[in-house]
Design a protein around this motif. Structure first.
Motif, PDB file in Angstrom:
ATOM      1  N   LYS A   1      44.961  44.750  46.691  1.00  0.00           N
ATOM      2  CA  LYS A   1      44.052  44.454  47.799  1.00  0.00           C
ATOM      3  C   LYS A   1      43.707  45.693  48.615  1.00  0.00           C
ATOM      4  O   LYS A   1      42.617  45.806  49.150  1.00  0.00           O
ATOM      5  CB  LYS A   1      44.676  43.402  48.708  1.00  0.00           C
ATOM      6  CG  LYS A   1      44.935  42.072  47.992  1.00  0.00           C
ATOM      7  CD  LYS A   1      45.700  41.110  48.867  1.00  0.00           C
ATOM      8  CE  LYS A   1      44.929  40.719  50.103  1.00  0.00           C
ATOM      9  NZ  LYS A   1      45.660  39.712  50.915  1.00  0.00           N
TER      10      LYS A   1
ATOM     11  N   ALA B   1      40.597  45.618  44.368  1.00  0.00           N
ATOM     12  CA  ALA B   1      39.524  45.333  45.320  1.00  0.00           C
ATOM     13  C   ALA B   1      38.726  46.604  45.550  1.00  0.00           C
ATOM     14  O   ALA B   1      39.239  47.711  45.386  1.00  0.00           O
ATOM     15  CB  ALA B   1      40.114  44.828  46.629  1.00  0.00           C
TER      16      ALA B   1
ATOM     17  N   GLU C   1      49.685  39.907  44.887  1.00  0.00           N
ATOM     18  CA  GLU C   1      48.704  40.484  45.813  1.00  0.00           C
ATOM     19  C   GLU C   1      49.363  41.684  46.496  1.00  0.00           C
ATOM     20  O   GLU C   1      50.190  41.531  47.384  1.00  0.00           O
ATOM     21  CB  GLU C   1      48.246  39.446  46.827  1.00  0.00           C
ATOM     22  CG  GLU C   1      47.461  38.314  46.183  1.00  0.00           C
ATOM     23  CD  GLU C   1      46.811  37.395  47.182  1.00  0.00           C
ATOM     24  OE1 GLU C   1      45.626  37.048  46.993  1.00  0.00           O
ATOM     25  OE2 GLU C   1      47.476  37.030  48.165  1.00  0.00           O
TER      26      GLU C   1
END
Length: 446
Positions: free
Chosen positions: A104, A124, A74
Motif C-alpha cells: 500500500k 499501489a 496489506e
C-alpha cells in the motif's frame, strides 16, 4: 359447496408450503453466497518484530480454519528484525493457501524480503519496495558473515517464485550497479511500482482492494479482515527491540530507588509495572511461558522481603537473580536479552548516580536518602574544647612522657607534651586544645 371447500383447502396448503419454502430458499441462497472464494486481508504494518510474527501466526491459523482461499498481506512497513522476518517467511512457505502481498505504501528492508516470499506482489501507485541492507543496533552495516547470509536469503526468496535474483541482491548489496533503475554502484535498489512491474517484481498495480480483486479474478469473493487486538498492539509495542531496554531500565531503576526508600512507594510501583508490562507482552506474543512468570513472582516476593525486613541483602540479591532468570526465559533470543539487560544496568547505574548526587536532598528524594548529620550547632557535643586554656602557665605534677598531669591554679588536667620529655615541677604553657586533647610545651624562664 364441496368444490369451494376443496379450493380453500388447496389455497391454505399452498400458502403453508410457500411459507415453509421461504427460509429454505434463504438458506440455500446464503450457502451459495459463501461457496465463493474467501479472501482474508491481514495488515503488515509498522516495524517487523516478533510481535508481528505472533500476530501473523494467529491470523494464518484463523484464515485456514475459516476456509480462506486467498490471503492478502496489506503491507506498509519500514522493515525490522531479520530473525522475525525469517520466521514469517517460513510461515508463508508452510501455508498452502496462495498469499499475495499488496504494498500500500512501502515494503522496505525486511518488508521486501517478506513480500518476495509470497506468490504475487501487487503495488499501489506511489508505493516502493527495496533497500534491504542488514544493519546492526547502532545503525552500521552488519558483519560480513551476516551480510552473506542475508544475501543468500534474498536470492532464495526471489528464486522461490521465479523472479530475477539480481534485483533482490541489489536491494541488499550496494556493489551491484543498476543505473537504469536509479541504483548505481554505491546505492541500494528501491523499486517504484512502475519499476517493479517492469522487472516483473510486481504482477500488477492496483489503487484499492477492488482493483486488486479484479486482477486476481476474485470479484465475487467474500472479503474478511483481520484486526490487531488491543492486547496484540501492547505485545507488539513492548517486544520492540528499542522498547525492551527502556522497560528494563525503568523497572531496575524503580527497584533500586525503592531499596533506598522507606516502605513501598512510587519507585517500586513504577519498577514493578514496567516489568509486568515486559512479561505480559512476551507471554501474549508466545515467547514466555508460566515458568518465567513464576520466577519473576518469586523474585518480586524476595525483593519485597528485602525492602520490609532489613537484613544483609541476601533476599534482594536472590530476588534480582530470579527476575533476571525470568527475563532470560521469556526472551525470544538469549543473546539479545543479555545485551538488553546490560544496557539497562548501565542506564540504571548512570541515572541512579545522577539522582543521588544532584537530587538527593531535594523534593521527594529527601525521603529516600538520609542526609541529616550531627553538629555542635545542633546541640550535639562529644568533648568540650577548652580554648580558654591556650596561653596559660601551669606546673607539672608528674613527668610528661609525653603525657602526664599539670596543675593550672587549682585545677588538675591531663595533658600531652608537644614533643620530648618534661620533668616533674616544670613550668609549662598550653599551646593547643582540641576536645579533650591539651598540648603543652615547657615555658621559658623570665
Amino acid at each position: 359447496m364441496a368444490t369451494r371447500r376443496r379450493r380453500l383447502m388447496f389455497s391454505f396448503a399452498f400458502f403453508v408450503l410457500a411459507f415453509l419454502l421461504i427460509p429454505i430458499q434463504l438458506l440455500v441462497h446464503s450457502e451459495r453466497d459463501t461457496e465463493g472464494p474467501i479472501v482474508y486481508y491481514i495488515p503488515v504494518e509498522q516495524t517487523v518484530e516478533r510481535g508481528l510474527e505472533a500476530f501473523l501466526t494467529r491470523s494464518f491459523s484463523t484464515a485456514v480454519e475459516d476456509g480462506a482461499t486467498h490471503i492478502v498481506l496489506e503491507m506498509d512497513t519500514p522493515g525490522g528484525a531479520v530473525d522475525a522476518a525469517g520466521n514469517i517467511a517460513t510461515l508463508i512457505q508452510e501455508t498452502d493457501i496462495p498469499i499475495i502481498t499488496f504494498v500500500k505504501s512501502k515494503a522496505i528492508s525486511a518488508g521486501a524480503y517478506i513480500a518476495l516470499n509470497t506468490s504475487e506482489i501487487v503495488m499501489a501507485p506511489g508505493a516502493t519496495m527495496g533497500s534491504a541492507a542488514v544493519i546492526d543496533g547502532a545503525g552500521n552495516a552488519a558483519e560480513e558473515k551476516t551480510q552473506s547470509y542475508w544475501l543468500s536469503e534474498m536470492r532464495s526468496a526471489a528464486e522461490l517464485n521465479g523472479r530475477d535474483p539480481q534485483y533482490a541482491l541489489a536491494m541488499a548489496d550496494n556493489r551491484i550497479d543498476l543505473p537504469e533503475l536509479g541504483a548505481p554502484e554505491g546505492e541500494l535498489l528501491t523499486l517504484t511500482a512502475q519499476q517493479a512491474l517492469q522487472v516483473e517484481y510486481a504482477e500488477a498495480i492496483a489503487s484499492n482492494r477492488a482493483e486488486l480483486l479484479n486482477h486476481l479474478g476474485l470479484e465475487d469473493a467474500v472479503e474478511k479482515e483481520m484486526e490487531v487486538s488491543f492486547s496484540e498492539q501492547i505485545a507488539r509495542f513492548v517486544t520492540h527491540p528499542v522498547v525492551i531496554p527502556i522497560l528494563l531500565s525503568i523497572g531496575s531503576l524503580g527497584l533500586v530507588l525503592e531499596l533506598y526508600s522507606p516502605g513501598f512507594g512510587v519507585p517500586g510501583i513504577m519498577g514493578i509495572s514496567a516489568l509486568l508490562l515486559f512479561f505480559f507482552g512476551h507471554m501474549f506474543a508466545g515467547f514466555a511461558g508460566w515458568e518465567s512468570m513464576i520466577l519473576f513472582v518469586i523474585g518480586f516476593i524476595l525483593i519485597m522481603v528485602e525492602i520490609f525486613v532489613p537484613g544483609f541483602g541476601i533476599f534482594g540479591l536472590l530476588g534480582i537473580a530470579s527476575v533476571i532468570g525470568g527475563m532470560l526465559l521469556a526472551s525470544f533470543s538469549t543473546a539479545s536479552m543479555i545485551i538488553y539487560i546490560a544496557i539497562a544496568l548501565v542506564i540504571t547505574t548512570v541515572v541512579a548516580i545522577f539522582i543521588f548526587k544532584y537530587f538527593g536532598n531535594r523534593g521527594p528524594m529527601r525521603k529516600i536518602i538520609h542526609t541529616d548529620s550531627t553538629s555542635t550547632e545542633k546541640g550535639y557535643i562529644s568533648n568540650v574544647t577548652r580554648a580558654e586554656l591556650v596561653g596559660q602557665i601551669g606546673e607539672t605534677l608528674t613527668p610528661l612522657r609525653p603525657s602526664g598531669s599539670v596543675v593550672f591554679g587549682h585545677e588538675r588536667l591531663d595533658v600531652v607534651s608537644e614533643g620530648g620529655y618534661i620533668g616533674q615541677g616544670k613550668r609549662v604553657e598550653v599551646i593547643y586544645t582540641s576536645g579533650s586533647r591539651i598540648v603543652v610545651r615547657e615555658a621559658k624562664e623570665n
